[in-house]
Design an enzyme around this catalytic site. Structure first.
Site, short mmCIF file in Angstrom:
data_model
loop_
_atom_site.label_atom_id
_atom_site.label_comp_id
_atom_site.label_asym_id
_atom_site.label_seq_id
_atom_site.Cartn_x
_atom_site.Cartn_y
_atom_site.Cartn_z
N GLU A 608 -90.23 14.91 6.14
CA GLU A 608 -89.23 15.38 5.17
C GLU A 608 -87.98 14.50 5.18
OE1 GLU A 608 -90.25 17.34 3.02
OE2 GLU A 608 -92.04 17.97 4.09
N GLU A 637 -94.72 10.13 -1.94
CA GLU A 637 -95.02 10.38 -0.53
C GLU A 637 -94.99 9.11 0.31
OE1 GLU A 637 -95.23 13.32 0.72
OE2 GLU A 637 -95.33 14.48 -1.13
N HIS A 740 -99.14 24.56 -4.02
CA HIS A 740 -98.87 23.19 -4.47
C HIS A 740 -99.23 23.01 -5.95
CE1 HIS A 740 -98.44 21.75 -0.32
NE2 HIS A 740 -98.03 20.62 -0.82
N TYR A 746 -97.64 19.86 -8.09
CA TYR A 746 -98.77 19.01 -7.75
C TYR A 746 -100.03 19.26 -8.57
CZ TYR A 746 -96.28 17.15 -3.69
OH TYR A 746 -95.37 16.51 -2.88
#
Length: 822
Positions: A608, A637, A740, A746
């Site tokens: 994170e 990511e 997600h 996502y």
């Protein structure tokens, strides 16, 4: 199709990553964009901040004198309640201690009245103008939207970390207004035409490759045009198609919020009381203490007598004798699956987790809600996520069809690096080819150990194969046997404060950034929350800040871990100091012991922080492409997964791995075993992630939500391909908790974890090539990573960012090597 404008998509540049000259080439598209808000399984439903959309928490606060003055000027709302409503004071960091749910509706009403009037005036001006300059469009829109982004951003954040009935009600009441306002911007033909004029005006202008300021503007305009196209700007005003599109968007917001709330409610509702010491024999002391504390907290919560409640609060729980209460929040669930010796208890916890927010739990939740006076809306989505998922999938298919796409996956990929579903499938199958044989061997080894030492209940005559609630338990036993190292032996060396100190030393060492504690300088939403400031080592200037909310709080905090932007860097808003929220659900302190983290929790914190660094270290000043804004979803990511690699770097680990009581460093042999464990179980983990990604993609591409096949049939089909060794049980309702893709960002994008992991592994390979013990070389490569990946934000296409850092396009070889699958 007759009601759509032709999609505006920038020129595509195809690039490839190669394993070898004969291996499968994986296409990456390097010129696409998707705004990013939070990276969490349970992220709140946020409103996109891309040029044609309303901001989310990115505009939620400021942290410099100049920013404060500018924001105050922008946030003046013509309403007498400004002085008494902290949600309207968008010139400062949020005043969390004085924010109440009852303030949300008045703030939204007041802000929307001014926003609507201002935007109508702007549309009129743009419609009449023959020529339009960039400064007359996106910066003006950004300033106009700031007050709403501030207020709604705070509400969205608190909905995730301090959830309660009153806030839920206020959030759900006002969400349709936010969605409606969002659509006014995304479907504004005058705004779209103005942006087209701006873009056309640049056609004859040459922009140098290193002209970052101009390139940011070009990306912001192109991204906004595409976002508006995907937001329905091409649908004719007042047409049946546009009316239906708006209805779908409104319903989406309601369904996503309901889905997320249902998961949280089902998680909170579960509690398994254990009273027999034998049932938790061999369980780590930290888990016992956590469960004993959970039992005490439950008794206190349920107690109606104040005197009795006080006695309970003063009584010390005894973790060695119990009772214990196992819950479904992350640390508790994982500990139970890995360490509970009683198969029946593991099964209860496993099924409790896998059936959350399904038909198995809905009736009980609705009954409990009625008892507590929570009157579920008669026409509301209900507590069962199965019909919610079905409706979401039907609406996504319908919405994508309205915009001319064959399915929702095509629509989703229009703003990502991956050019098509086939490219995602090709990458997944390339990794599967290596991962599946490894996974089957790993499971076979765990099964053999269970047969050998598990007793009669694991004998082949009694148990044909390990059940899902057995796998984690025996994989953990196999790991302990293989490496002669238990997770519990590591935890005393991973106290949160020490881990933070070591991580901050790494950030200083490789990026030239000093992180300083600043607790007490700002208001926070919970006593556990910490606040930090980032300073550039060369200039000693304050360049960013972040909040850290580290521990799980099952009563009011959503599960998972995420980063969200509190404040985004913006020249238009005069904001020079970006601010981030970093939220984890780690092991909380128990009694006198500090938070002693599992190694996975350490990796999550680094992960994170990687997201946060990309947000905070940006050099971009155009708000729509600064930091995490404007970065393609399947590239976001990269910095987060990159940071995880440093958890196996010796200088980094020894910067924090000290015993919390004695101060002694982690023994050398334990560190070596820790490194060896990195690839343990990598095959099963890779297959699991591939399953999630391809199940998501299948549901949004080939699956017909109006057909006879169910969503669970799809799950079983994909399991047969990606995890054939681990078939789901009949009660498996994993999809009902897959936030997600049904309540986060996502959808048709979960594959992004693997897609970005190819780049993150290759990026870390640059440090490996220079030599991790080469301090000067590591520092030099680190500065380059900061100046490219962490600094350019969405102002440069991610493939171009990567090649600027690496000197070439990415290869999956490093990923396979890091996972022990090469």
């Amino acid at each position: 199709a007759s009601h759509r404008l032709p999609p505006h998509v920038p020129h595509k540049r195809i690039s490839t990553m190669k394993v070898s000259s004969t291996a499968l080439a994986i296409a990456l598209l390097a010129s696409r964009n998707s705004p990013v808000r939070a990276f969490s399984a349970n992220a709140a439903v946020l409103v996109s901040r891309s040029g044609a959309h309303l901001p989310s928490p990115s505009s939620a606060c400021t942290a410099s004198a100049s920013a404060t003055a500018t924001a105050r000027a922008m946030s003046t709302v013509a309403d007498a309640t400004t002085a008494s409503n902290p949600l309207l004071e968008s010139g400062d960091l949020p005043k969390f201690s004085s924010i109440e749910p009852s303030q949300l509706a008045p703030a939204v009403t007041s802000i929307l009245a001014k926003l609507e009037a201002d935007f109508e005036s702007m549309e009129s001006t743009m419609s009449e103008a023959q020529e339009v300059a960039y400064d007359d469009v996106l910066p003006v829109v950004e300033r106009m939207q700031h007050p709403l982004g501030y207020a709604w951003g705070i509400a969205s954040h608190l909905n995730g970390v301090k959830n309660g009935d009153e806030l839920r009600a206020a959030y759900e009441e006002n969400q349709p207004k936010i969605v409606a306002a969002n659509m006014k911007f995304s479907q504004s033909k005058p705004l779209y035409d103005a942006l087209m004029k701006v873009q056309k005006g640049w056609e004859d202008e040459e922009t140098k490759e290193d002209d970052f300021a101009m390139n940011q503007r070009r990306r912001a305009v192109a991204n906004s045009l595409r976002s508006m196209t995907l937001g329905g700007v091409g649908l004719v005003e007042g047409s049946p198609e546009q009316i239906r599109f708006k209805e779908i968007k409104m319903r989406f917001a309601e369904l996503a919020t309901a889905f997320s709330n249902n998961v949280l409610d089902a998680t909170k509702a579960f509690g398994l009381e254990v009273t027999t010491a034998k049932d938790i024999e061999g369980v780590p002391e930290s888990a016992k203490a956590m469960w004993a504390q959970a039992h005490k907290q439950h008794l206190i919560k349920e107690c109606k007598d104040e005197d009795e409640k006080k006695k309970l609060q003063e009584k010390d729980e005894d973790a060695t004798v119990g009772p214990w209460r196992i819950t479904l929040d992350g640390p508790s669930y994982v500990a139970s699956m890995q360490h509970l010796p009683n198969r029946e208890l593991r099964k209860q916890v496993y099924l409790g987790y896998l059936t959350r927010a399904s038909e198995f739990t809905a009736a009980k939740l609705e009954e409990d809600g009625e008892k507590e006076g929570d009157e579920e809306k008669k026409d509301g989505p209900g507590k069962n996520n199965v019909p919610i998922i079905q409706e979401i999938l039907k609406l996504r298919k319908e919405m994508s069809s309205l915009l001319g796409f064959n399915n929702y996956a095509e629509m989703s990929l229009a703003s990502k690096m991956a050019p098509d579903v086939a490219s995602v499938t090709n990458l997944s199958n390339l990794i599967l080819e290596k991962a599946l044989p490894a996974a089957e061997k790993e499971l076979a080894a765990a099964t053999a150990l269970a047969r050998e030492v598990g007793g009669d209940e694991y004998a082949e005559a009694s148990l044909e194969k390990l059940m899902p609630w057995d796998t984690s338990f025996w994989v953990e036993r196999l790991k302990e046997k293989t490496f002669e190292l238990k997770e519990e032996e590591l935890r005393p060396y991973f106290a949160l404060d020490a881990v933070l100190k070591g991580m901050f030393e790494l950030i200083e060492r490789i990026f030239g950034i000093e992180v300083r504690a600043a607790n007490g300088k700002v208001e926070v939403w919970h006593p556990d929350v910490q606040f930090f400031e980032l300073y550039d080592k060369e200039t000693d200037s304050h360049i960013a800040s972040f909040y850290l909310d580290p521990y799980s709080r099952p009563a009011d905090k959503r599960g998972g871990a995420w980063m969200a932007d509190c404040l985004g860097k913006s020249e238009a808003l005069g904001i020079k100091v970006p601010v981030a929220y970093l939220t984890c659900n780690g092991s909380p302190p128990v009694g006198e012991k500090p938070s002693l983290m599992t190694f996975r929790e350490v990796e999550t914190l680094f992960h994170e922080t990687g997201h946060g660094l990309q947000h905070m270290l940006t050099r971009a000043t155009v708000g729509d492409v600064a930091g995490i804004n404007g970065v393609e979803w399947d590239a976001v990511e990269l910095p987060s997964q990159f940071m995880e690699n440093w958890c196996y770097d010796k200088p980094t680990v020894y910067g924090f791995a000290k015993h919390y009581e004695t101060g002694e460093a982690l023994p050398e042999e334990m560190f070596e075993k820790l490194k060896q464990q990195k690839t343990f179980g990598a095959g099963m983990m890779a297959c699991r992630q591939l399953l999630f990604g391809m199940m998501d993609m299948e549901l949004h591409s080939n699956y017909d939500p109006n057909g006879d096949e169910t969503i669970f049939d799809v799950q079983r089909r994909m399991v047969n391909i990606y995890t054939p060794y681990a078939k789901p049980v009949d009660e498996d309702r994993f999809l009902c908790g897959f936030s997600h893709i049904f309540a986060g960002g996502y959808s048709a994008g979960y594959y992004s974890y693997k897609w970005a992991e190819v780049m993150s592994a290759d990026a870390f390979g640059a440090f490996e090539e220079i030599g991790l013990d080469n301090e000067e070389g590591v520092r030099e490569v680190g500065r380059k990573f900061r100046d490219t990946v962490l600094s350019l934000g969405g102002g440069v296409a991610p493939m171009d960012v990567f090649t600027q850092f690496r000197g070439r396009e990415p290869s999956p070889e490093a990923l396979l090597r890091h996972n022990g699958l090469a």
